[in-house]
Design a protein around this motif. Structure first.
Motif, PDB file in Angstrom:
ATOM      1  N   TYR A   1      -0.082   3.047   6.954  1.00 25.50           N
ATOM      2  CA  TYR A   1       0.017   3.969   5.397  1.00 25.50           C
ATOM      3  C   TYR A   1      -1.363   4.095   5.026  1.00 25.50           C
ATOM      4  CZ  TYR A   1       4.872   4.647   5.576  1.00 25.50           C
ATOM      5  OH  TYR A   1       6.232   4.724   6.159  1.00 25.50           O
TER       6      TYR A   1
ATOM      7  N   ALA B   1       4.045   4.835  -0.897  1.00 27.07           N
ATOM      8  CA  ALA B   1       4.421   5.452   0.467  1.00 27.07           C
ATOM      9  C   ALA B   1       5.753   4.643   0.834  1.00 27.07           C
ATOM     10  CB  ALA B   1       3.266   4.889   1.367  1.00 27.07           C
TER      11      ALA B   1
ATOM     12  N   HIS C   1      -1.193   6.046  -1.689  1.00 28.12           N
ATOM     13  CA  HIS C   1      -1.915   7.362  -1.147  1.00 28.12           C
ATOM     14  C   HIS C   1      -3.166   7.437  -1.737  1.00 28.12           C
ATOM     15  CE1 HIS C   1       2.065   8.177   0.428  1.00 28.12           C
ATOM     16  NE2 HIS C   1       2.703   8.392  -0.774  1.00 28.12           N
TER      17      HIS C   1
ATOM     18  N   VAL D   1      -0.004  13.005   1.199  1.00 23.24           N
ATOM     19  CA  VAL D   1      -1.204  12.356   1.804  1.00 23.24           C
ATOM     20  C   VAL D   1      -0.960  11.977   3.167  1.00 23.24           C
ATOM     21  CG1 VAL D   1      -3.041  10.939   1.573  1.00 23.24           C
ATOM     22  CG2 VAL D   1      -2.169  12.047  -0.522  1.00 23.24           C
ATOM     23  N   ASP D   2       0.233  11.213   3.124  1.00 18.19           N
ATOM     24  CA  ASP D   2       0.540  10.671   4.518  1.00 18.19           C
ATOM     25  C   ASP D   2       1.443  11.695   5.536  1.00 18.19           C
ATOM     26  OD1 ASP D   2       3.077  10.685   3.480  1.00 18.19           O
ATOM     27  OD2 ASP D   2       3.320   8.541   3.095  1.00 18.19           O
TER      28      ASP D   2
END
Ligand SMILES: [Zn+2]
Length: 366
Positions: free
Chosen positions: A283, A156, A248, A183-184
């Motif tokens: 995150y 991330a 992630h 994903v984030d």
């Protein structure tokens, strides 16, 4: 004979060349370190380490040859960091003991991890650490202005950079994969990258693992259904190992643990560290009571337990390797356990990974 007047030839205004010197990271996995030099100024981009391959007995870590930097230490104006993987920040503490890096800029997650490393090595006071956000612009020395552009990667808070030099713009992509469904939710800043392309770029430096393989890498999200199948089917304790830095992936594993009511115990210092930093920065998201220390999950029913551990690469001292060798003081594998390796072996680690899997299976793990 009249003497011909000899005029000195008019001096040509030649600009110095921009030198780009990779000290590591090309055609190899690890120790990414790149030197940008213009006139009497050096800008460093990342400074990583590599892990020893099978033949390097007694070697703990591998660093690039930094002779050039030691010899030109007076030119070094600062460093920019693209993301927090070990092969991009793991060398910094060692370099600081040999030469000055007056200032380091990098993403928040990477800088949080770097601070810990520098403190541990006793060199935290030797440099200034600054964090950057997407599209931040920083100046280093007289010659370099750097623009940070968000990219998508297994780690991330990762960036590509545009380096404005007196001779033109260099785009350094950093590590990346194009993931259109991150994903984030932090998307690759392709728009800004394209703008630079339209204006004209002096040099593109782009390197990413498996970039020689045709086709697309699936989105990180595509791992979720397979992981979920394991969560649905596992009857006893569940062990999951992945890279400590795969934020992630760890986030997905924690979400699934929450969904399937498994309390998580994290084993392995590097993973504990990263989860703490990543949670601070948002995150990694999970309830406080999802994570419990090992001694507290030991009394729970097997089907309510998830052990998230380091060791996906068969590293000798990692928790899962020690569990496999029956050397871990608190965890023993037993019949009915399921162990998931959620990471491909890095080339060179395959034998160590297979050995670990063999040992786990011999003790009854699925
Ligand atoms: Zn990386």
């Amino acid at each position: 004979m009249a003497k011909q007047e000899t005029k000195p030839a008019p001096k040509k205004e030649t600009k110095p060349a921009l030198k780009i010197v990779p000290l590591g990271g090309l055609h190899e996995i690890g120790k990414n370190t790149c030197v940008f030099e213009y006139d009497d100024e050096i800008l460093l981009l990342d400074a990583g380490l590599a892990f020893p391959t099978d033949g390097m007995h007694g070697v703990n870590i591998v660093l690039p040859d930094a002779t050039y930097l030691r010899e030109n230490r007076h030119k070094i104006k600062g460093m920019i960091v693209t993301h927090g993987h070990e092969d991009h920040i793991g060398g910094i503490a060692f370099h600081l003991k040999q030469f000055d890096i007056p200032v380091i800029y990098g993403p928040r997650l990477a800088m949080a991890m770097l601070e810990g490393k520098l403190e541990e090595a006793g060199v935290r006071e030797l440099t200034k650490i600054n964090t950057v956000m997407p599209r931040d612009i920083v100046r280093i020395g007289k010659s370099f202005v750097i623009e940070y552009m968000r990219n998508t990667h297994s780690m991330a808070d990762s960036f590509s950079v545009a380096i404005f030099s007196p001779l033109g713009v260099v785009i350094h992509t950093g590590d990346f994969k194009f993931d259109h469904t991150p994903v984030d939710g932090e998307h690759f800043d392709l728009q800004r990258l394209a703008e630079h392309g339209e204006k004209g770029v002096l040099c593109l430096m782009s390197d990413s693992t498996n970039s020689e393989v045709p086709g697309f890498t699936p989105s990180e999200r595509s791992v979720y259904p397979n992981l979920e199948r394991v969560f649905r089917q596992a009857e006893g304790r569940l062990f999951v190992t992945t890279f400590a830095s795969s934020v992630h992936r760890i986030n997905m594993i924690l979400q699934l643990a929450q969904k399937y009511n498994r309390t998580v115990s994290v084993v392995g210092r590097s993973m504990l560290n990263l989860i703490a930093h990543a949670r601070n920065l948002g995150y990694v998201k999970c309830d406080d009571n999802l994570l419990k220390p090992l001694h507290m999950v030991r009394n729970l029913p097997d089907e309510d337990v998830l052990i998230l551990t380091t060791g996906s690469q068969g590293e000798h001292m990692a928790a899962l390797s020690r569990i496999a060798r029956k050397e871990h003081p608190h965890i023993k594998i037993r019949e009915g356990d399921t162990v998931v390796f959620s990471a491909n072996p890095i080339p060179g680690n395959t034998i160590a990974v297979v050995n670990t899997i063999d040992k786990l299976m011999m003790q009854g793990a699925k």
